[in-house]
Motif scaffolding. Structure first.
Motif, PDB file in Angstrom:
ATOM      1  N   LYS A 180       0.907   4.198  -2.948  1.00 51.58           N
ATOM      2  CA  LYS A 180       0.697   5.758  -2.723  1.00 51.58           C
ATOM      3  C   LYS A 180       1.870   6.724  -2.736  1.00 51.58           C
ATOM      4  CE  LYS A 180      -3.612   4.067  -1.600  1.00 51.58           C
ATOM      5  NZ  LYS A 180      -4.915   4.742  -1.580  1.00 51.58           N
ATOM      6  N   CYS A 181       3.023   6.073  -2.724  1.00 51.89           N
ATOM      7  CA  CYS A 181       4.175   6.917  -2.728  1.00 51.89           C
ATOM      8  C   CYS A 181       5.141   6.320  -3.783  1.00 51.89           C
ATOM      9  CB  CYS A 181       5.066   6.600  -1.237  1.00 51.89           C
ATOM     10  SG  CYS A 181       6.640   7.585  -1.229  1.00 51.89           S
ATOM     11  N   GLU A 230      -4.943   9.136   3.603  1.00 49.12           N
ATOM     12  CA  GLU A 230      -5.628   8.876   2.353  1.00 49.12           C
ATOM     13  C   GLU A 230      -5.533  10.133   1.362  1.00 49.12           C
ATOM     14  OE1 GLU A 230      -6.285   6.681  -0.892  1.00 49.12           O
ATOM     15  OE2 GLU A 230      -6.042   5.791   1.129  1.00 49.12           O
ATOM     16  N   THR A 244       2.479  11.350   3.228  1.00 51.49           N
ATOM     17  CA  THR A 244       2.276  10.955   4.458  1.00 51.49           C
ATOM     18  C   THR A 244       2.513   9.269   4.398  1.00 51.49           C
ATOM     19  OG1 THR A 244      -0.003  10.226   4.153  1.00 51.49           O
ATOM     20  CG2 THR A 244       0.777  12.222   5.232  1.00 51.49           C
ATOM     21  N   TYR A 245       2.312   8.553   3.279  1.00 49.59           N
ATOM     22  CA  TYR A 245       2.632   7.241   3.080  1.00 49.59           C
ATOM     23  C   TYR A 245       4.130   7.197   2.878  1.00 49.59           C
ATOM     24  CZ  TYR A 245      -2.147   6.041   2.250  1.00 49.59           C
ATOM     25  OH  TYR A 245      -3.328   5.580   2.694  1.00 49.59           O
ATOM     26  N   CYS A 246       4.915   8.221   2.156  1.00 49.81           N
ATOM     27  CA  CYS A 246       6.345   8.321   2.163  1.00 49.81           C
ATOM     28  C   CYS A 246       6.955   8.186   3.381  1.00 49.81           C
ATOM     29  CB  CYS A 246       6.802   9.383   1.128  1.00 49.81           C
ATOM     30  SG  CYS A 246       6.306   9.023  -0.502  1.00 49.81           S
ATOM     31  N   GLU A 299       0.862  -1.273  -0.075  1.00 49.28           N
ATOM     32  CA  GLU A 299      -0.025   0.059  -0.002  1.00 49.28           C
ATOM     33  C   GLU A 299       0.855   1.251  -0.042  1.00 49.28           C
ATOM     34  OE1 GLU A 299      -4.120   1.851   0.464  1.00 49.28           O
ATOM     35  OE2 GLU A 299      -3.118  -0.096  -0.382  1.00 49.28           O
ATOM     36  N   ILE A 300       2.140   1.148   0.740  1.00 41.27           N
ATOM     37  CA  ILE A 300       3.047   2.588   0.892  1.00 41.27           C
ATOM     38  C   ILE A 300       3.294   2.783  -0.641  1.00 41.27           C
ATOM     39  CG2 ILE A 300       5.042   3.259   1.687  1.00 41.27           C
ATOM     40  CD1 ILE A 300       4.353   2.027   4.509  1.00 41.27           C
ATOM     41  N   ALA A 317      -0.160   7.754   7.770  1.00 41.59           N
ATOM     42  CA  ALA A 317      -0.594   7.780   6.596  1.00 41.59           C
ATOM     43  C   ALA A 317      -2.056   8.494   6.616  1.00 41.59           C
ATOM     44  CB  ALA A 317      -0.476   6.488   5.920  1.00 41.59           C
ATOM     45  N   LEU A 327      -2.172   1.628   8.992  1.00 47.01           N
ATOM     46  CA  LEU A 327      -1.376   2.672   8.339  1.00 47.01           C
ATOM     47  C   LEU A 327      -1.696   4.082   8.830  1.00 47.01           C
ATOM     48  CD1 LEU A 327      -1.014   1.648   4.483  1.00 47.01           C
ATOM     49  CD2 LEU A 327       0.714   2.648   5.824  1.00 47.01           C
ATOM     50  N   ARG A 359      -4.949  -1.102   6.521  1.00 50.50           N
ATOM     51  CA  ARG A 359      -5.237   0.374   6.389  1.00 50.50           C
ATOM     52  C   ARG A 359      -5.351   1.357   7.776  1.00 50.50           C
ATOM     53  NH1 ARG A 359      -9.013  -1.555   1.867  1.00 50.50           N
ATOM     54  NH2 ARG A 359      -7.604  -0.878   0.066  1.00 50.50           N
TER      55      ARG A 359
END
Length: 141
Positions: free
Chosen positions: A50-51, A110, A115-117, A46-47, A108, A103, A100
C-alpha cells in the motif's frame, strides 16, 4: 493481501525432508511466537503493498518465516501439522483479519497509502519485527 498470503505460506509450507518430533500440547495457531511472527510478516507485506515508499525485505522475510517453521518443529509440531496449519483457509483468514485490524489500530486507513507509509516508517524507526521486514524503496536512476 494475496501477496502476503503467498509470502506467509510459501516458506512455511515447504516440506522438510526429515520427520518432525512428537506433537506439542497446543494448536500451532495458539503459539504466541508463531502467531505474532506471521501477523508481523503480514503487516509488513501489506504496508509494502500500500506504500510506494517502502519495500519488503524479501530475503529477510523468508529467513524469518523459516525460523518460525523451525521453532514450530522444536516445539514438537510435525511437518504435516505445520503444513496443515499453513493450508487452513480459516486460519489464513483469521490471521489476515488480525493483521488488518492491527494496521487500522496503528493508524493505517484503507485507500490512503500515506497512512501505511507513516505506520511503516514508525515501525522501521522503532526497529520492531515489522520494521525489520521493511526498507525504503530504491529510486530508479
Amino acid at each position: 493481501m494475496t501477496r502476503a498470503l503467498l509470502l506467509l505460506a510459501l516458506p512455511i509450507g515447504i516440506a522438510a525432508l526429515s520427520a518432525g518430533p512428537s506433537r506439542a500440547d497446543n494448536p500451532i495457531g495458539q503459539v504466541p511466537a508463531i502467531r505474532e511472527g506471521l501477523i508481523a510478516t503480514g503487516i509488513a507485506v501489506e504496508i509494502s503493498d500500500k506504500c510506494d515508499d517502502l519495500q519488503p525485505r524479501v530475503l529477510r522475510g523468508l529467513a524469518y518465516l523459516e525460523s518460525l517453521r523451525a521453532h514450530a518443529r522444536e516445539l514438537g509440531y510435525s511437518n504435516d501439522e505445520i503444513d496443515s496449519f499453513v493450508d487452513d483457509k480459516a486460519e489464513k483468514n483469521r490471521l489476515e483479519a488480525e493483521a488488518r485490524a492491527r494496521l487500522a489500530s496503528m493508524g493505517a486507513v484503507e485507500g490512503q497509502g500515506e497512512t501505511y507509509c507513516a505506520v511503516g516508517r514508525g515501525e522501521i524507526n522503532r526497529d520492531s519485527a515489522i520494521g525489520r521486514l521493511l526498507r525504503k524503496a530504491r529510486v530508479a536512476r
